[in-house]
Design an enzyme around this catalytic site. Sequence first.
Site, PDB file in Angstrom:
ATOM      1  N   ARG A 249       0.870  -1.178   0.000  1.00  0.00           N
ATOM      2  CA  ARG A 249       0.000   0.000   0.000  1.00  0.00           C
ATOM      3  C   ARG A 249       0.910   1.233   0.000  1.00  0.00           C
ATOM      4  NH1 ARG A 249      -3.839  -2.169  -1.868  1.00  0.00           N
ATOM      5  NH2 ARG A 249      -5.841  -2.551  -0.887  1.00  0.00           N
ATOM      6  N   ASP A 273       3.525   0.526  -7.559  1.00  0.00           N
ATOM      7  CA  ASP A 273       2.201   0.294  -8.158  1.00  0.00           C
ATOM      8  C   ASP A 273       1.114   0.902  -7.286  1.00  0.00           C
ATOM      9  OD1 ASP A 273       0.436  -0.946 -10.112  1.00  0.00           O
ATOM     10  OD2 ASP A 273      -0.077  -2.421  -8.585  1.00  0.00           O
ATOM     11  N   GLU A 278      -3.931   7.162  -2.737  1.00  0.00           N
ATOM     12  CA  GLU A 278      -5.039   6.199  -2.875  1.00  0.00           C
ATOM     13  C   GLU A 278      -5.597   5.743  -1.537  1.00  0.00           C
ATOM     14  OE1 GLU A 278      -4.304   3.252  -6.415  1.00  0.00           O
ATOM     15  OE2 GLU A 278      -2.558   3.270  -5.095  1.00  0.00           O
ATOM     16  N   HIS A 305      -1.684   0.999 -10.026  1.00  0.00           N
ATOM     17  CA  HIS A 305      -2.352  -0.057  -9.248  1.00  0.00           C
ATOM     18  C   HIS A 305      -2.815  -1.200 -10.167  1.00  0.00           C
ATOM     19  CE1 HIS A 305      -4.022  -0.438  -4.958  1.00  0.00           C
ATOM     20  NE2 HIS A 305      -4.003  -1.645  -5.490  1.00  0.00           N
TER      21      HIS A 305
HETATM   22  O1  LIG Z   1      -5.677  -5.225  -2.087  1.00  0.00           O
HETATM   23  C1  LIG Z   1      -6.203  -5.293  -3.195  1.00  0.00           C
HETATM   24  O2  LIG Z   1      -7.218  -5.942  -3.401  1.00  0.00           O
HETATM   25  C2  LIG Z   1      -5.608  -4.580  -4.351  1.00  0.00           C
HETATM   26  O3  LIG Z   1      -4.613  -3.721  -3.954  1.00  0.00           O
HETATM   27  C3  LIG Z   1      -6.666  -3.850  -5.145  1.00  0.00           C
HETATM   28  O4  LIG Z   1      -7.585  -3.297  -4.327  1.00  0.00           O
END
Ligand SMILES: O=C(O)[C@H](O)CO
Length: 353
Positions: A249, A273, A278, A305
Amino acid sequence: MTDKHPMDAHMTETRHRPVVVLTHRVHPLILQMLTDTCEVIANQSDSSLPASELRRRAADADALMAFMPDRITAEFLDACPRLQVVAGALKGHDNIDADACTERGIWLTRVEDLLTEPTAELAVGLLIGLARNIAVGDRAVRARLAGWRPTLYGSTLVGSTIGLVGAGRLGRAVARLLSGFEANLLYCDPSPVSGEEDLQMERVELSELLARTDAVVVCAPLDVNTLHLLDRPRLESMRPGSLLVNVGRGSVVDEVAVAELLRRGHLGGFASDVFEFEDLSRPDRPRDVPEELRAMQDRTLFTPHLGSAVASARLAIEEHAAKAILQALAGEVPDGAVNRPQRTASPVPTPAI
Ligand SMILES: O=C(O)[C@H](O)CO
């Protein structure tokens, strides 16, 4: 299936089919799967809905399929009194208030494992792309600077030492792929990996991992323990010239500090990514990738992402979420449930799956 609010389509008093709101586009097969038994309110565009429009659509919903860009708060849930299940077409559910779901008797489900391999593959792709200057070379070809030159010498994964921050399913999948490069693998994680021997990984403290590795791959989820885990002091403790890749993340890494350390030449490169902007659970999140990072084209590599953006994987993820919705509406424990709500909202008559 409709693209309109159910109040526009029919009177709720007379409805017999549960209303399912899909916040983002899904495969036509998933629409079919749900429309067989439910009234589906879809968003088949490429974009997220404005928050006010999503609220309007969800106000009368029995089920919601949520995605990464959705922020599901207690306040949102209070505005959806019929809701029985929030099915995440995602794994990391930091954007959804799980406790608030539980308190309101709403199931929250996620997809455990279908994103793992595609995301691991992208992590290795980003690492190779960064180490071997693939995007920089691509730009050189397009600028007609093509052909062999004694430039763009990078580094190799073969025989290098790579550190994984987080060794859950994703970290272990990255390790499996990297083992093909005969890389020496270190990892740090609150829990030791069973079968560590097979993957030939060495578990170390984060400080040791940062000091010993040529490249670090972040595979950790976002929670109170991982927010800015890689802050300025920790980034400064990385080996000079080392590479950093983030597929966990965004907010696990302090992007402003990364930009500073790239500028100072301490970090060799940064690929990501996922981005701090976000992370909707953070009221103080930045609203964009820092300008300085975006401008450093020669030492950064970014994807929007795309971790799970493989057509077959996305279909499987959506199918998992749709099945969870049907299970919850039928009064069953849905697959991938991350909570155990004490009380579920009044059941809606739903044919068996
Ligand atoms: O954790 C997840 O599902 C991915 O990063 C996309 O949301």
